[in-house]
Motif scaffolding. Structure first.
Motif, PDB file in Angstrom:
ATOM      1  N   ASP A 127       0.809  -1.217   0.000  1.00 36.19           N
ATOM      2  CA  ASP A 127       0.000   0.000   0.000  1.00 36.19           C
ATOM      3  C   ASP A 127       0.844   1.270   0.000  1.00 36.19           C
ATOM      4  O   ASP A 127       0.303   2.372   0.138  1.00 36.19           O
ATOM      5  N   ALA A 128       2.148   1.125  -0.159  1.00 30.51           N
ATOM      6  CA  ALA A 128       3.038   2.291  -0.096  1.00 30.51           C
ATOM      7  C   ALA A 128       3.293   2.866  -1.482  1.00 30.51           C
ATOM      8  O   ALA A 128       3.244   2.152  -2.487  1.00 30.51           O
ATOM      9  N   ARG A 129       3.579   4.172  -1.519  1.00 39.21           N
ATOM     10  CA  ARG A 129       3.981   4.787  -2.780  1.00 39.21           C
ATOM     11  C   ARG A 129       5.411   4.352  -3.089  1.00 39.21           C
ATOM     12  O   ARG A 129       6.310   4.519  -2.273  1.00 39.21           O
ATOM     13  N   PRO A 130       5.666   3.809  -4.279  1.00 39.42           N
ATOM     14  CA  PRO A 130       7.021   3.346  -4.593  1.00 39.42           C
ATOM     15  C   PRO A 130       7.990   4.511  -4.753  1.00 39.42           C
ATOM     16  O   PRO A 130       7.596   5.615  -5.137  1.00 39.42           O
ATOM     17  N   ALA A 131       9.255   4.244  -4.452  1.00 42.67           N
ATOM     18  CA  ALA A 131      10.284   5.271  -4.618  1.00 42.67           C
ATOM     19  C   ALA A 131      10.466   5.621  -6.096  1.00 42.67           C
ATOM     20  O   ALA A 131      10.900   6.725  -6.429  1.00 42.67           O
ATOM     21  N   ALA A 132      10.135   4.687  -6.967  1.00 38.92           N
ATOM     22  CA  ALA A 132      10.258   4.904  -8.411  1.00 38.92           C
ATOM     23  C   ALA A 132       9.472   3.824  -9.136  1.00 38.92           C
ATOM     24  O   ALA A 132       9.064   2.821  -8.537  1.00 38.92           O
ATOM     25  N   LEU A 133       9.262   4.040 -10.411  1.00 43.41           N
ATOM     26  CA  LEU A 133       8.656   3.041 -11.281  1.00 43.41           C
ATOM     27  C   LEU A 133       9.620   2.722 -12.413  1.00 43.41           C
ATOM     28  O   LEU A 133      10.332   3.602 -12.895  1.00 43.41           O
ATOM     29  N   LEU A 134       9.638   1.478 -12.810  1.00 43.93           N
ATOM     30  CA  LEU A 134      10.349   1.075 -14.018  1.00 43.93           C
ATOM     31  C   LEU A 134       9.293   0.850 -15.094  1.00 43.93           C
ATOM     32  O   LEU A 134       8.454  -0.042 -14.983  1.00 43.93           O
ATOM     33  N   VAL A 135       9.292   1.707 -16.124  1.00 44.74           N
ATOM     34  CA  VAL A 135       8.318   1.621 -17.216  1.00 44.74           C
ATOM     35  C   VAL A 135       9.011   0.960 -18.406  1.00 44.74           C
ATOM     36  O   VAL A 135       9.991   1.487 -18.927  1.00 44.74           O
ATOM     37  N   VAL A 136       8.488  -0.175 -18.816  1.00 40.30           N
ATOM     38  CA  VAL A 136       9.088  -0.934 -19.912  1.00 40.30           C
ATOM     39  C   VAL A 136       8.155  -0.898 -21.111  1.00 40.30           C
ATOM     40  O   VAL A 136       6.982  -1.287 -21.016  1.00 40.30           O
ATOM     41  N   ALA A 137       8.650  -0.403 -22.235  1.00 37.74           N
ATOM     42  CA  ALA A 137       7.873  -0.364 -23.472  1.00 37.74           C
ATOM     43  C   ALA A 137       8.067  -1.686 -24.211  1.00 37.74           C
ATOM     44  O   ALA A 137       9.177  -2.024 -24.608  1.00 37.74           O
ATOM     45  N   SER A 138       6.984  -2.416 -24.391  1.00 38.88           N
ATOM     46  CA  SER A 138       7.044  -3.703 -25.078  1.00 38.88           C
ATOM     47  C   SER A 138       6.987  -3.485 -26.594  1.00 38.88           C
ATOM     48  O   SER A 138       6.893  -2.354 -27.082  1.00 38.88           O
ATOM     49  N   ASP A 139       7.009  -4.568 -27.320  1.00 28.37           N
ATOM     50  CA  ASP A 139       6.854  -4.509 -28.773  1.00 28.37           C
ATOM     51  C   ASP A 139       5.398  -4.694 -29.186  1.00 28.37           C
ATOM     52  O   ASP A 139       5.090  -4.787 -30.375  1.00 28.37           O
ATOM     53  N   ARG A 140       4.492  -4.730 -28.200  1.00 28.42           N
ATOM     54  CA  ARG A 140       3.071  -4.864 -28.523  1.00 28.42           C
ATOM     55  C   ARG A 140       2.587  -3.628 -29.269  1.00 28.42           C
ATOM     56  O   ARG A 140       3.069  -2.531 -29.064  1.00 28.42           O
ATOM     57  N   VAL A 141       1.595  -3.840 -30.117  1.00 31.18           N
ATOM     58  CA  VAL A 141       0.993  -2.726 -30.857  1.00 31.18           C
ATOM     59  C   VAL A 141      -0.517  -2.807 -30.670  1.00 31.18           C
ATOM     60  O   VAL A 141      -1.106  -3.887 -30.684  1.00 31.18           O
ATOM     61  N   SER A 142      -1.143  -1.643 -30.456  1.00 27.96           N
ATOM     62  CA  SER A 142      -2.592  -1.616 -30.294  1.00 27.96           C
ATOM     63  C   SER A 142      -3.202  -0.672 -31.322  1.00 27.96           C
ATOM     64  O   SER A 142      -2.571   0.302 -31.750  1.00 27.96           O
ATOM     65  N   ALA A 143      -4.429  -0.976 -31.701  1.00 26.40           N
ATOM     66  CA  ALA A 143      -5.201  -0.111 -32.589  1.00 26.40           C
ATOM     67  C   ALA A 143      -6.673  -0.405 -32.351  1.00 26.40           C
ATOM     68  O   ALA A 143      -7.045  -1.558 -32.068  1.00 26.40           O
ATOM     69  N   PHE A 144      -7.485   0.630 -32.432  1.00 26.02           N
ATOM     70  CA  PHE A 144      -8.918   0.489 -32.174  1.00 26.02           C
ATOM     71  C   PHE A 144      -9.166  -0.201 -30.828  1.00 26.02           C
ATOM     72  O   PHE A 144     -10.065  -1.038 -30.686  1.00 26.02           O
ATOM     73  N   ASP A 145      -8.314   0.149 -29.840  1.00 28.03           N
ATOM     74  CA  ASP A 145      -8.445  -0.341 -28.468  1.00 28.03           C
ATOM     75  C   ASP A 145      -8.261  -1.849 -28.340  1.00 28.03           C
ATOM     76  O   ASP A 145      -8.767  -2.473 -27.415  1.00 28.03           O
ATOM     77  N   HIS A 146      -7.518  -2.451 -29.262  1.00 28.27           N
ATOM     78  CA  HIS A 146      -7.182  -3.871 -29.178  1.00 28.27           C
ATOM     79  C   HIS A 146      -5.674  -4.040 -29.313  1.00 28.27           C
ATOM     80  O   HIS A 146      -5.033  -3.328 -30.087  1.00 28.27           O
TER      81      HIS A 146
ATOM     82  N   ASP B 264     -13.995  -5.740 -39.368  1.00 32.93           N
ATOM     83  CA  ASP B 264     -15.170  -4.921 -39.087  1.00 32.93           C
ATOM     84  C   ASP B 264     -15.258  -4.485 -37.625  1.00 32.93           C
ATOM     85  O   ASP B 264     -16.282  -3.981 -37.174  1.00 32.93           O
ATOM     86  N   GLN B 265     -14.162  -4.688 -36.876  1.00 32.83           N
ATOM     87  CA  GLN B 265     -14.050  -4.295 -35.474  1.00 32.83           C
ATOM     88  C   GLN B 265     -15.000  -5.071 -34.566  1.00 32.83           C
ATOM     89  O   GLN B 265     -15.401  -4.586 -33.504  1.00 32.83           O
ATOM     90  N   THR B 266     -15.345  -6.267 -34.969  1.00 29.96           N
ATOM     91  CA  THR B 266     -16.072  -7.178 -34.091  1.00 29.96           C
ATOM     92  C   THR B 266     -15.241  -8.439 -33.907  1.00 29.96           C
ATOM     93  O   THR B 266     -14.548  -8.880 -34.832  1.00 29.96           O
ATOM     94  N   GLY B 267     -15.297  -9.005 -32.712  1.00 31.97           N
ATOM     95  CA  GLY B 267     -14.533 -10.209 -32.442  1.00 31.97           C
ATOM     96  C   GLY B 267     -13.041  -9.929 -32.318  1.00 31.97           C
ATOM     97  O   GLY B 267     -12.616  -8.809 -32.041  1.00 31.97           O
ATOM     98  N   THR B 268     -12.254 -10.968 -32.541  1.00 29.52           N
ATOM     99  CA  THR B 268     -10.800 -10.872 -32.408  1.00 29.52           C
ATOM    100  C   THR B 268     -10.184 -10.282 -33.671  1.00 29.52           C
ATOM    101  O   THR B 268     -10.517 -10.712 -34.775  1.00 29.52           O
ATOM    102  N   PRO B 269      -9.278  -9.303 -33.533  1.00 28.16           N
ATOM    103  CA  PRO B 269      -8.640  -8.726 -34.726  1.00 28.16           C
ATOM    104  C   PRO B 269      -7.810  -9.772 -35.466  1.00 28.16           C
ATOM    105  O   PRO B 269      -7.270 -10.695 -34.856  1.00 28.16           O
ATOM    106  N   PRO B 270      -7.702  -9.660 -36.776  1.00 27.78           N
ATOM    107  CA  PRO B 270      -6.877 -10.608 -37.540  1.00 27.78           C
ATOM    108  C   PRO B 270      -5.391 -10.383 -37.270  1.00 27.78           C
ATOM    109  O   PRO B 270      -4.977  -9.320 -36.811  1.00 27.78           O
ATOM    110  N   THR B 271      -4.603 -11.389 -37.560  1.00 30.58           N
ATOM    111  CA  THR B 271      -3.155 -11.298 -37.420  1.00 30.58           C
ATOM    112  C   THR B 271      -2.590 -10.355 -38.475  1.00 30.58           C
ATOM    113  O   THR B 271      -2.966 -10.418 -39.649  1.00 30.58           O
ATOM    114  N   LEU B 272      -1.673  -9.487 -38.053  1.00 27.61           N
ATOM    115  CA  LEU B 272      -1.071  -8.548 -38.989  1.00 27.61           C
ATOM    116  C   LEU B 272      -0.138  -9.289 -39.952  1.00 27.61           C
ATOM    117  O   LEU B 272       0.683 -10.101 -39.518  1.00 27.61           O
TER     118      LEU B 272
END
Length: 300
Positions: free
Chosen positions: A33-52, A267-275
């Motif tokens: 429940d404590a505020r951390p002294a710092a955060l480590l933010v790691v940018a992955s290789d994931r890509v999102s579009a249309f909130d997926h 059509d933005q329904t269901g699971t997005p297709p593989t890029l």
């Protein structure tokens, strides 16, 4: 290609959260429940579009975005940001994460995405066609897709939980959420940063069409502080200025390649297709070219 975050251990750090693209760690000794002294933010290789979140990821993307964020933080002198430069008292960052991670201060984040648009495009263009306005801001008649706006406009959004759609909101709604003073400060700071960044980009032959910022309050100083990524290919719409001037308004340096392919094949329904492989490779090349154009350095 950088390894997926889930397969990387970070001795001294504990994983606490994964968003669409980024993963957060805190020092291992941090109490629940404590505020951390710092955060480590790691940018992955994931890509999102249309909130997926899409498959596969864009290889090398995390490092490219982190490098660009760091460069922009340096350019925006005078704007408080969340980077921590003195890290001797913190656990070391594993070498395999160093290029795609930032050690940052823990802030009290505002629940608002601070969007600034200098050009009419994307969802703004769709809304303009229906209402001749964007997020309640009336615009002149006769504008076309990709047109430069008379002045940049501030069109905030409410940050939705993972898996839900972000919601465009009015400035009046931001006042309800954070108060008049902070709402005005977020708007004014966002517009100022956009104008500064757009001028820097323009000098390098790049148009910053629109972007979004996130801010938090520093619990020690009370200052509104720029956080998360800033002015990257994921959070911004960048165009090639020479192509734009010649009439080609789709020559983007961001993930618009991914959005365009999805719009044509889903059509933005269901699971997005593989890029497809070629869409992934085109996106990587454009991300790399943007970094090289802006910073003058050739990414590895």
């Amino acid at each position: 290609m950088s390894a997926p975050t889930a397969s990387v251990t970070a001795p001294g750090w504990r994983h606490v959260y994964s968003g669409k693209v980024r993963d957060l760690f805190v020092p291992e000794e941090t109490a629940p429940d404590a505020r951390p002294a710092a955060l480590l933010v790691v940018a992955s290789d994931r890509v999102s579009a249309f909130d997926h979140v899409l498959e596969p990821g864009i290889h090398g993307k995390g490092e490219l975005l982190t490098t660009l964020s760091r460069w922009w933080f340096h350019q925006l002198s005078g704007v408080p940001n969340h980077l921590i430069t003195e890290t001797d008292a913190l656990p070391p960052v594993p070498e395999e994460l160093a290029g795609r991670s930032m050690v940052v201060r823990s802030l009290d984040m505002f629940p608002i995405e601070c969007v600034v648009r200098g050009y009419l495009s994307g969802s703004g263009w769709k809304e303009y066609q229906a209402t001749q306005s964007v997020c309640g801001i009336a615009l002149p008649a006769g504008l076309h897709d990709g047109d430069r706006l008379p002045e940049p406009i501030y069109t905030p959004a409410y940050k939705a939980p993972l898996g839900e759609h972000d919601e465009n909101i009015s400035f009046e709604r931001t006042v309800e959420l954070v108060g008049q003073g902070d709402a005005a400060a977020l708007r004014d700071l966002s517009l100022d940063i956009y104008r500064r960044a757009a001028t820097i980009a323009e000098a390098r032959g790049v148009i910053l069409a629109d972007t979004k910022f996130e801010f938090g309050r520093d619990p020690e100083t009370g200052a509104i502080t720029l956080a998360d990524e800033v002015l990257t290919s994921d959070s911004s719409r960048y165009w090639d200025a020479s192509a734009y001037d010649s009439g080609e308004r789709t020559a983007s340096f961001d993930k618009q390649i991914v959005r365009n392919w999805l719009a044509a094949n889903w059509d933005q329904t269901g699971t997005p297709p593989t890029l497809p492989h070629e869409i992934v490779e085109q996106t990587v090349l454009r991300y790399r070219e943007l970094l090289e154009r802006l910073t003058g350095t050739h990414p590895l």
